[in-house]
Design a protein around this motif. Structure first.
Motif, PDB file in Angstrom:
ATOM      1  N   VAL A   1       0.296  -3.530 -11.907  1.00 42.63           N
ATOM      2  CA  VAL A   1       0.560  -4.082 -10.575  1.00 42.63           C
ATOM      3  C   VAL A   1      -0.039  -5.477 -10.547  1.00 42.63           C
ATOM      4  CG1 VAL A   1       0.216  -3.817  -8.089  1.00 42.63           C
ATOM      5  CG2 VAL A   1       0.392  -1.780  -9.546  1.00 42.63           C
TER       6      VAL A   1
ATOM      7  N   ILE B   1       3.304   3.852 -13.169  1.00 38.98           N
ATOM      8  CA  ILE B   1       2.979   2.421 -13.087  1.00 38.98           C
ATOM      9  C   ILE B   1       2.340   1.929 -14.385  1.00 38.98           C
ATOM     10  CG2 ILE B   1       1.391   0.779 -11.998  1.00 38.98           C
ATOM     11  CD1 ILE B   1       3.568   1.268 -10.139  1.00 38.98           C
TER      12      ILE B   1
ATOM     13  N   GLN C   1      -5.840   2.566  -9.889  1.00 39.86           N
ATOM     14  CA  GLN C   1      -4.660   2.475 -10.759  1.00 39.86           C
ATOM     15  C   GLN C   1      -4.988   1.671 -12.021  1.00 39.86           C
ATOM     16  OE1 GLN C   1      -2.426  -0.284 -11.570  1.00 39.86           O
ATOM     17  NE2 GLN C   1      -1.414   1.227 -12.867  1.00 39.86           N
TER      18      GLN C   1
ATOM     19  N   ILE D   1      -7.107   9.605  -9.978  1.00 41.23           N
ATOM     20  CA  ILE D   1      -6.851  10.077  -8.608  1.00 41.23           C
ATOM     21  C   ILE D   1      -6.148  11.436  -8.649  1.00 41.23           C
ATOM     22  CG2 ILE D   1      -5.421   9.675  -6.560  1.00 41.23           C
ATOM     23  CD1 ILE D   1      -7.712   7.888  -6.415  1.00 41.23           C
ATOM     24  N   LEU D   2      -6.675  12.392  -7.899  1.00 40.58           N
ATOM     25  CA  LEU D   2      -6.009  13.694  -7.755  1.00 40.58           C
ATOM     26  C   LEU D   2      -5.204  13.764  -6.456  1.00 40.58           C
ATOM     27  CD1 LEU D   2      -8.794  16.155  -9.011  1.00 40.58           C
ATOM     28  CD2 LEU D   2      -6.914  15.128 -10.310  1.00 40.58           C
ATOM     29  N   GLU D   3      -5.676  13.101  -5.398  1.00 39.17           N
ATOM     30  CA  GLU D   3      -4.918  13.049  -4.138  1.00 39.17           C
ATOM     31  C   GLU D   3      -5.454  11.920  -3.278  1.00 39.17           C
ATOM     32  OE1 GLU D   3      -4.430  16.780  -2.034  1.00 39.17           O
ATOM     33  OE2 GLU D   3      -3.539  15.802  -0.271  1.00 39.17           O
ATOM     34  N   VAL D   4      -4.539  11.303  -2.519  1.00 40.97           N
ATOM     35  CA  VAL D   4      -4.925  10.320  -1.504  1.00 40.97           C
ATOM     36  C   VAL D   4      -4.386  10.837  -0.172  1.00 40.97           C
ATOM     37  CG1 VAL D   4      -4.750   7.924  -0.711  1.00 40.97           C
ATOM     38  CG2 VAL D   4      -4.718   8.428  -3.166  1.00 40.97           C
ATOM     39  N   GLY D   5      -5.243  10.946   0.817  1.00 41.52           N
ATOM     40  CA  GLY D   5      -4.808  11.420   2.138  1.00 41.52           C
ATOM     41  C   GLY D   5      -3.991  10.365   2.868  1.00 41.52           C
ATOM     42  N   ASP D   6      -3.262  10.808   3.898  1.00 42.24           N
ATOM     43  CA  ASP D   6      -2.590   9.845   4.771  1.00 42.24           C
ATOM     44  C   ASP D   6      -3.633   9.209   5.689  1.00 42.24           C
ATOM     45  OD1 ASP D   6       0.096  10.042   3.898  1.00 42.24           O
ATOM     46  OD2 ASP D   6       0.278  11.984   4.901  1.00 42.24           O
TER      47      ASP D   6
ATOM     48  N   PHE E   1      -9.901   9.597  -0.637  1.00 42.67           N
ATOM     49  CA  PHE E   1      -9.509   9.566  -2.050  1.00 42.67           C
ATOM     50  C   PHE E   1     -10.259  10.682  -2.781  1.00 42.67           C
ATOM     51  CE2 PHE E   1      -7.281   5.491  -2.309  1.00 42.67           C
ATOM     52  CZ  PHE E   1      -7.655   4.913  -1.115  1.00 42.67           C
TER      53      PHE E   1
ATOM     54  N   VAL F   1      -9.190   6.761   5.208  1.00 38.26           N
ATOM     55  CA  VAL F   1      -8.342   7.268   4.127  1.00 38.26           C
ATOM     56  C   VAL F   1      -9.238   7.967   3.100  1.00 38.26           C
ATOM     57  CG1 VAL F   1      -6.641   6.671   2.359  1.00 38.26           C
ATOM     58  CG2 VAL F   1      -6.796   5.288   4.445  1.00 38.26           C
TER      59      VAL F   1
ATOM     60  N   GLN G   1       1.701   6.672  -6.810  1.00 38.78           N
ATOM     61  CA  GLN G   1       0.575   7.554  -7.172  1.00 38.78           C
ATOM     62  C   GLN G   1       0.956   9.011  -6.922  1.00 38.78           C
ATOM     63  OE1 GLN G   1      -1.761   9.516  -5.129  1.00 38.78           O
ATOM     64  NE2 GLN G   1      -2.547  10.136  -7.132  1.00 38.78           N
ATOM     65  N   ARG G   2       1.718   9.255  -5.851  1.00 38.46           N
ATOM     66  CA  ARG G   2       2.092  10.630  -5.511  1.00 38.46           C
ATOM     67  C   ARG G   2       3.293  11.134  -6.324  1.00 38.46           C
ATOM     68  NH1 ARG G   2       1.339  10.431   1.143  1.00 38.46           N
ATOM     69  NH2 ARG G   2      -0.944  10.454   1.063  1.00 38.46           N
TER      70      ARG G   2
ATOM     71  N   TYR H   1       0.840  -1.203   0.000  1.00 38.79           N
ATOM     72  CA  TYR H   1       0.000   0.000   0.000  1.00 38.79           C
ATOM     73  C   TYR H   1       0.873   1.252   0.000  1.00 38.79           C
ATOM     74  CZ  TYR H   1      -3.306   3.641   1.182  1.00 38.79           C
ATOM     75  OH  TYR H   1      -4.030   4.802   1.161  1.00 38.79           O
TER      76      TYR H   1
ATOM     77  N   LEU I   1       2.493   1.596  -3.484  1.00 37.75           N
ATOM     78  CA  LEU I   1       1.535   2.004  -4.527  1.00 37.75           C
ATOM     79  C   LEU I   1       1.174   3.477  -4.347  1.00 37.75           C
ATOM     80  CD1 LEU I   1      -0.223   1.250  -6.947  1.00 37.75           C
ATOM     81  CD2 LEU I   1      -1.953   0.395  -5.355  1.00 37.75           C
ATOM     82  N   LEU I   2       0.982   3.894  -3.092  1.00 35.52           N
ATOM     83  CA  LEU I   2       0.677   5.301  -2.814  1.00 35.52           C
ATOM     84  C   LEU I   2       1.861   6.191  -3.196  1.00 35.52           C
ATOM     85  CD1 LEU I   2      -1.401   7.284  -1.692  1.00 35.52           C
ATOM     86  CD2 LEU I   2      -0.499   6.833   0.600  1.00 35.52           C
TER      87      LEU I   2
ATOM     88  N   LEU J   1      -7.105   1.627  -3.958  1.00 29.61           N
ATOM     89  CA  LEU J   1      -6.062   2.365  -4.688  1.00 29.61           C
ATOM     90  C   LEU J   1      -5.633   1.587  -5.939  1.00 29.61           C
ATOM     91  CD1 LEU J   1      -4.175   4.809  -4.850  1.00 29.61           C
ATOM     92  CD2 LEU J   1      -2.592   3.620  -3.323  1.00 29.61           C
TER      93      LEU J   1
ATOM     94  N   ALA K   1      -8.133   0.101   1.687  1.00 27.48           N
ATOM     95  CA  ALA K   1      -7.469   1.162   0.920  1.00 27.48           C
ATOM     96  C   ALA K   1      -6.550   0.616  -0.173  1.00 27.48           C
ATOM     97  CB  ALA K   1      -6.700   2.100   1.844  1.00 27.48           C
TER      98      ALA K   1
END
Lengths: 261, 261
Positions: A63, A60, B52, B60-65, B113, B111, A52-53, A45, A48-49, B48, B44
């Motif tokens: 996967v 990618i 992908q 995806i524009l952003e994924v939070g922590d 998205f 999380v 993505q960032r 995870y 992959l994140l 994610l 998550a």
């Protein structure tokens, strides 16, 4: 053997039979090649994140499913543990060995990440008359660690690695447009000229690969590099990781032109 | 209030104060808006990976922590639990309620998205003289379930949802090129004409949104839709999920033009 005109499936069959063991540059012309990172699910995870960032350095292409050795999209049916000519095993960030086949190392918790490679856009640069010096000189592309931070994700953090190609100043806009059209294989340059701006203090001594000649009137142009994820993974020291050996890539069934759309 | 000319930060402040509670269409002209999916960490990785594998419908524009309510990239400092006008809570795929604020529902394992939205390319279509009928008619865009399977990932699987815009036949190439330039907000159409080819048997009755007029000489053009991930999540019935309510989007600090590059 005429590897340039062979189909990717033929190349991969020769690799799995141990008949090709060297670098894959120039094999199956027109088809994309890919970088490999295999890590246990517990890190998947975060990794992959991270990709993505950081899509510029870590685009990618596929996967794998957890524990599944067989790819489905970019090389359907490919056994990822056998069809790359040389693998590297890392434990806690240390290189433990190189292998032609990692099926004995395979585990049910492993996940494969296939990441785009700039070989794809080099063919278009050459076709358009933009020189690619490391191809002319028959060596590896020069690569440098930079001070450009990647966006961190979980346990993964680190700086971007870039590849460098010297380009005649009047061809740089063309090189930007051609490569910008292919974001899945790193896309447009991240920096043009002035190496010190991105923390490169000794252009003549790359951190990876080989130095190439920079002619009068040429400017060093820097692209995000597929060594970034490997470099970040090594810094982050996962207990187990398999990658391809540099230059020994996966030859995929995807035509380069299809990475544009 | 002139919401069109307000900055995204001002709009989000009014939302967090409960002074804007309706749909966000037309607010902060030139800035991108985003779809929201909030799920527990245990889902998550699969989600994610689903995004992908399905970048056309789930860009995806952003994924939070994990556990972090505050965004860092597309709306730095934004409290994702307060700065959307209306949220929906789903448990095991069932709608449990709508809320103006979900800070009381926040948990340390959640999380966020944020997913691109076609509002961004509609501004460019209009600017180029391509009609956008649901804007002309002041209603929601018509959306349809299709027979186009998404690539599955872990527990998530399902078919693509598409939005439809009727386009005069001679403007379709222009519409393809304009939207194809913005892959982070769904990109080019997935299908043009002949709705039955993608499993749409009753064009006059969309599955979501409102029907719009199709004039003589116009062809229905279908784009991958941001309702796809919500639809897939609802089918897959996670025990807990928060989304935005349709049309009540996150107004981001990202200019639409920066989603092209």
């Amino acid at each position: 053997m005429d590897y340039y005109h062979m189909k990717p499936q033929e190349i991969r069959k020769l690799i799995s039979e141990g008949k090709i063991t060297g670098p894959t540059a120039g094999m199956s012309g027109g088809y994309a090649q890919a970088n490999l990172v295999i890590i246990p699910k517990k890190y998947a995870y975060d990794f992959l994140l991270f990709t993505q960032r950081n899509p510029r350095s870590c685009p990618i292409l596929e996967v794998g499913d957890v524990g599944d050795r067989y790819l489905k999209t970019i090389a359907p049916g490919c056994d990822i543990a056998k069809e790359i000519p040389k693998y590297r095993l890392y434990e806690h960030g240390e290189l433990k060995g190189e292998f032609q086949d990692v099926s004995d190392l395979w585990r049910e918790d492993l996940v494969s990440f296939l990441i785009g490679c700039s070989f794809s856009f080099e063919a278009d640069l050459l076709e358009a008359g933009v020189p690619v010096r490391h191809i002319e000189e028959g060596c590896n592309v020069p690569m440098y660690k930079t001070n450009i931070p990647c966006a961190p994700a979980g346990v993964f953090h680190g700086n971007m690695v870039v590849s460098m190609r010297p380009i005649p100043y009047d061809l740089i806009p063309k090189a930007v447009l051609i490569t910008g059209d292919m974001p899945k294989v790193h896309g447009a340059p991240i920096h043009i000229g002035a190496p010190e701006v991105i923390g490169i203090t000794d252009l003549l001594h790359p951190d990876f690969g080989d130095m190439v000649t920079i002619h009068e009137g040429e400017v060093p142009v820097f692209w995000p590099c597929g060594v970034t994820p490997q470099n970040v993974i090594m810094d982050s020291k996962p207990d187990f990781c398999i990658t391809h050996a540099p230059g020994h890539m996966l030859v995929t069934d995807v035509k380069n032109i299809n990475l544009k759309y």
